[in-house]
Motif scaffolding. Structure first.
Motif, PDB file in Angstrom:
ATOM      1  N   GLY A  45      -4.839   8.627   5.109  1.00 32.20           N
ATOM      2  CA  GLY A  45      -3.505   8.077   4.843  1.00 32.20           C
ATOM      3  C   GLY A  45      -2.441   8.890   5.529  1.00 32.20           C
ATOM      4  O   GLY A  45      -2.748   9.776   6.347  1.00 32.20           O
ATOM      5  N   ASN A  81       0.781  -1.240   0.000  1.00 26.97           N
ATOM      6  CA  ASN A  81       0.000   0.000   0.000  1.00 26.97           C
ATOM      7  C   ASN A  81       0.813   1.292   0.000  1.00 26.97           C
ATOM      8  O   ASN A  81       0.313   2.350   0.374  1.00 26.97           O
ATOM      9  CB  ASN A  81      -0.984  -0.017   1.173  1.00 26.97           C
ATOM     10  CG  ASN A  81      -2.188  -0.897   0.852  1.00 26.97           C
ATOM     11  OD1 ASN A  81      -2.700  -0.847  -0.272  1.00 26.97           O
ATOM     12  ND2 ASN A  81      -2.609  -1.713   1.796  1.00 26.97           N
ATOM     13  N   PHE A  82       2.065   1.198  -0.399  1.00 30.22           N
ATOM     14  CA  PHE A  82       2.872   2.418  -0.548  1.00 30.22           C
ATOM     15  C   PHE A  82       2.646   3.017  -1.929  1.00 30.22           C
ATOM     16  O   PHE A  82       2.494   2.292  -2.918  1.00 30.22           O
ATOM     17  CB  PHE A  82       4.368   2.097  -0.429  1.00 30.22           C
ATOM     18  CG  PHE A  82       4.817   1.821   0.975  1.00 30.22           C
ATOM     19  CD1 PHE A  82       4.962   2.870   1.872  1.00 30.22           C
ATOM     20  CD2 PHE A  82       5.101   0.529   1.398  1.00 30.22           C
ATOM     21  CE1 PHE A  82       5.372   2.630   3.167  1.00 30.22           C
ATOM     22  CE2 PHE A  82       5.519   0.285   2.688  1.00 30.22           C
ATOM     23  CZ  PHE A  82       5.649   1.329   3.573  1.00 30.22           C
ATOM     24  N   VAL A  83       2.693   4.336  -1.994  1.00 34.14           N
ATOM     25  CA  VAL A  83       2.722   5.026  -3.294  1.00 34.14           C
ATOM     26  C   VAL A  83       3.874   6.034  -3.233  1.00 34.14           C
ATOM     27  O   VAL A  83       4.025   6.745  -2.232  1.00 34.14           O
ATOM     28  CB  VAL A  83       1.416   5.804  -3.571  1.00 34.14           C
ATOM     29  CG1 VAL A  83       1.440   6.393  -4.983  1.00 34.14           C
ATOM     30  CG2 VAL A  83       0.195   4.919  -3.399  1.00 34.14           C
ATOM     31  N   TYR A 110       1.343   6.442   2.218  1.00 33.21           N
ATOM     32  CA  TYR A 110       0.805   5.135   2.616  1.00 33.21           C
ATOM     33  C   TYR A 110      -0.664   5.303   2.964  1.00 33.21           C
ATOM     34  O   TYR A 110      -1.054   6.249   3.657  1.00 33.21           O
ATOM     35  CB  TYR A 110       1.564   4.588   3.844  1.00 33.21           C
ATOM     36  CG  TYR A 110       1.031   3.238   4.227  1.00 33.21           C
ATOM     37  CD1 TYR A 110       1.567   2.095   3.667  1.00 33.21           C
ATOM     38  CD2 TYR A 110      -0.065   3.120   5.086  1.00 33.21           C
ATOM     39  CE1 TYR A 110       1.039   0.847   3.953  1.00 33.21           C
ATOM     40  CE2 TYR A 110      -0.596   1.875   5.381  1.00 33.21           C
ATOM     41  CZ  TYR A 110      -0.039   0.749   4.806  1.00 33.21           C
ATOM     42  OH  TYR A 110      -0.569  -0.481   5.076  1.00 33.21           O
ATOM     43  N   HIS A 111      -1.466   4.400   2.471  1.00 32.81           N
ATOM     44  CA  HIS A 111      -2.887   4.386   2.827  1.00 32.81           C
ATOM     45  C   HIS A 111      -3.310   2.922   2.878  1.00 32.81           C
ATOM     46  O   HIS A 111      -2.894   2.140   2.012  1.00 32.81           O
ATOM     47  CB  HIS A 111      -3.702   5.146   1.769  1.00 32.81           C
ATOM     48  CG  HIS A 111      -5.103   5.460   2.209  1.00 32.81           C
ATOM     49  ND1 HIS A 111      -6.049   4.480   2.410  1.00 32.81           N
ATOM     50  CD2 HIS A 111      -5.703   6.640   2.501  1.00 32.81           C
ATOM     51  CE1 HIS A 111      -7.178   5.044   2.815  1.00 32.81           C
ATOM     52  NE2 HIS A 111      -6.993   6.361   2.881  1.00 32.81           N
ATOM     53  N   GLU A 154      -4.094   7.123  -5.011  1.00 35.29           N
ATOM     54  CA  GLU A 154      -3.952   7.192  -6.473  1.00 35.29           C
ATOM     55  C   GLU A 154      -5.095   8.024  -7.099  1.00 35.29           C
ATOM     56  O   GLU A 154      -4.872   8.828  -8.000  1.00 35.29           O
ATOM     57  CB  GLU A 154      -3.883   5.783  -7.059  1.00 35.29           C
ATOM     58  CG  GLU A 154      -2.607   5.079  -6.598  1.00 35.29           C
ATOM     59  CD  GLU A 154      -2.533   3.607  -6.968  1.00 35.29           C
ATOM     60  OE1 GLU A 154      -1.416   3.075  -6.973  1.00 35.29           O
ATOM     61  OE2 GLU A 154      -3.583   2.988  -7.226  1.00 35.29           O
ATOM     62  N   ARG A 175      -4.502   1.756  -0.970  1.00 36.93           N
ATOM     63  CA  ARG A 175      -3.603   2.577  -1.803  1.00 36.93           C
ATOM     64  C   ARG A 175      -4.342   3.360  -2.904  1.00 36.93           C
ATOM     65  O   ARG A 175      -3.998   4.489  -3.235  1.00 36.93           O
ATOM     66  CB  ARG A 175      -2.576   1.637  -2.445  1.00 36.93           C
ATOM     67  CG  ARG A 175      -1.500   2.330  -3.185  1.00 36.93           C
ATOM     68  CD  ARG A 175      -0.571   1.336  -3.830  1.00 36.93           C
ATOM     69  NE  ARG A 175      -1.099   0.888  -5.098  1.00 36.93           N
ATOM     70  CZ  ARG A 175      -0.851  -0.306  -5.638  1.00 36.93           C
ATOM     71  NH1 ARG A 175      -0.125  -1.188  -4.990  1.00 36.93           N
ATOM     72  NH2 ARG A 175      -1.337  -0.621  -6.812  1.00 36.93           N
ATOM     73  N   THR A 215       4.513   2.783  -7.958  1.00 32.50           N
ATOM     74  CA  THR A 215       4.840   1.870  -6.866  1.00 32.50           C
ATOM     75  C   THR A 215       6.123   1.151  -7.275  1.00 32.50           C
ATOM     76  O   THR A 215       6.431   1.049  -8.465  1.00 32.50           O
ATOM     77  CB  THR A 215       3.731   0.819  -6.645  1.00 32.50           C
ATOM     78  OG1 THR A 215       3.550   0.113  -7.875  1.00 32.50           O
ATOM     79  CG2 THR A 215       2.420   1.458  -6.247  1.00 32.50           C
TER      80      THR A 215
END
Ligand code: PMV
Length: 351
Positions: free
Chosen positions: A296, A206-208, A316-317, A324, A320, A338
């Motif tokens: 997030g 769930n990282f962007v 981070y959420h 976005e 994710r 990502t």
């Protein structure tokens, strides 16, 4: 004796999960490698010259070995006098990195070589692009000279080059790029502690990474700005540093066991600490607050910026896609992506 074989090495990008800036003054930092790589291919030549080609910088330079060593020596003198970035031309940093490796091994090169630098790592984004260059070039020269890839030696050579670029770097960038994985880093006494973990999937997925663009200020300038603040207001910087150090230490078990709520709380508090030392610009603050409003968290990664873009934001959420969607709707000009975290460090690529 130098080899006649083509050599390819690669090293990953890196980011600070937490601890940037304060790491310069001795606080611990937690970093991870990022799955974007810089690949360097060295091809021996029939003459004794050295040619450097960078596809990303669209630059090409051929020098004699003496010219490379002279440039390295001059850079050291200039850096000793100024402690500033002494790499003004696009390929200066690559020349100095090669020169540092040649000096370290102190061997006569009976033939020259061409090096081609092909990097996926954005420049000036806080992802350690310069460190990937010095680490891979030092490694390529070592292998060319018939030396084995000793990470400690390569890391030390790369750190010398990093000083010429960033003034007073902590060494965290080159260390993460060399060793890969997730590491706890302390500058003095130098501690590079691999956590030996993969970031658990529940967290990792769930990282962007949001690219806000190249900061107007260099890393060296941002570090110098914090140094001035520390001289003017030691209580603020030192107490914030202690709080950040505590957050970094508590982040380690939290990452290991993917405690999502604790992770988010720590990143949010860590970002606030970075804001309090003035390294997060208004435009990035706006994006970070918007992500927080959606449930997030986000933070700058690395030196940050004062007036405009701050390089990569780590967002981070738990879902994710929410980040976005926000980016597409409210910041359509900004690129986000990502990438795997905790990937392998420096390695030789087998052709
Ligand atoms: O922005 P980057 O990737 O160059 O990272 C800089 C990190 C600092 O902590 C601000 C400086 C350092 O050398 O550790």
């Amino acid at each position: 004796m130098s080899t006649t074989e083509k050599i390819t090495v690669s090293a990953p990008a890196k980011l600070f999960l937490l601890g940037e800036h304060f790491v310069v003054y001795g606080a611990p930092a937690l970093l991870t490698s990022v799955g974007l790589r810089n690949r360097v291919t060295l091809t021996p030549r029939t003459d004794t010259n050295i040619q450097i080609v960078s596809s990303k910088l669209n630059a090409d330079l051929t020098l004699t070995q003496d010219e490379i060593l002279k440039k390295r020596d001059l850079a050291e003198v200039e850096w000793t006098n100024t402690h500033a970035d002494v790499t003004s031309e696009p390929l200066d940093y690559a020349v100095i990195s090669i020169g540092e490796a040649m000096k370290y091994y102190g061997k006569n090169l009976t033939s020259g070589f061409d090096v081609e630098i092909n990097s996926d790592v954005p420049v000036g984004a806080g992802l350690g692009s310069s460190a990937t260059t010095s680490v891979t070039l030092a490694a390529a020269v070592a292998l060319f000279l018939g030396e084995k890839l000793d990470p400690e030696i390569i890391n030390n050579i790369a750190y010398e080059a990093e000083k010429r670029r960033h003034g007073n770097p902590s060494g965290a960038d080159n260390s993460t790029v060399t060793y890969g994985g997730v590491i706890r880093f302390v500058r003095d006494p130098k501690t590079i502690e691999p956590l030996g973990i993969n970031i658990p999937q529940e967290l990792a997925r769930n990282f962007v990474l949001i690219d806000t663009g190249k900061p107007h200020e260099s890393t060296g300038e941002m570090v110098a700005m914090v140094r001035t603040l520390r001289e003017q207001n030691p209580d603020l910087v030192n107490s914030t540093s202690r709080r950040q150090a505590d957050l970094v230490e508590s982040l380690i078990p939290v990452v290991k066991t993917a405690q999502i709520a604790n992770f988010m709380e720590i990143i949010k508090a860590g970002e606030k600490n970075l804001e309090s030392i003035g390294v997060v610009s208004d435009s990035s603050l706006e994006i970070i607050r918007a992500i927080e409003n959606l449930g997030g968290v986000a933070k700058i990664c690395g030196a940050g910026g004062k007036t405009g873009p701050t390089g990569i934001l780590l967002a981070y959420h738990p879902e994710r896609v929410r980040v976005e969607e926000l980016m597409r709707k409210s910041y359509p000009k900004l690129h986000f992506f990502t990438a795997p975290l905790g990937v392998e460090g420096l390695r030789q690529e087998i052709a």
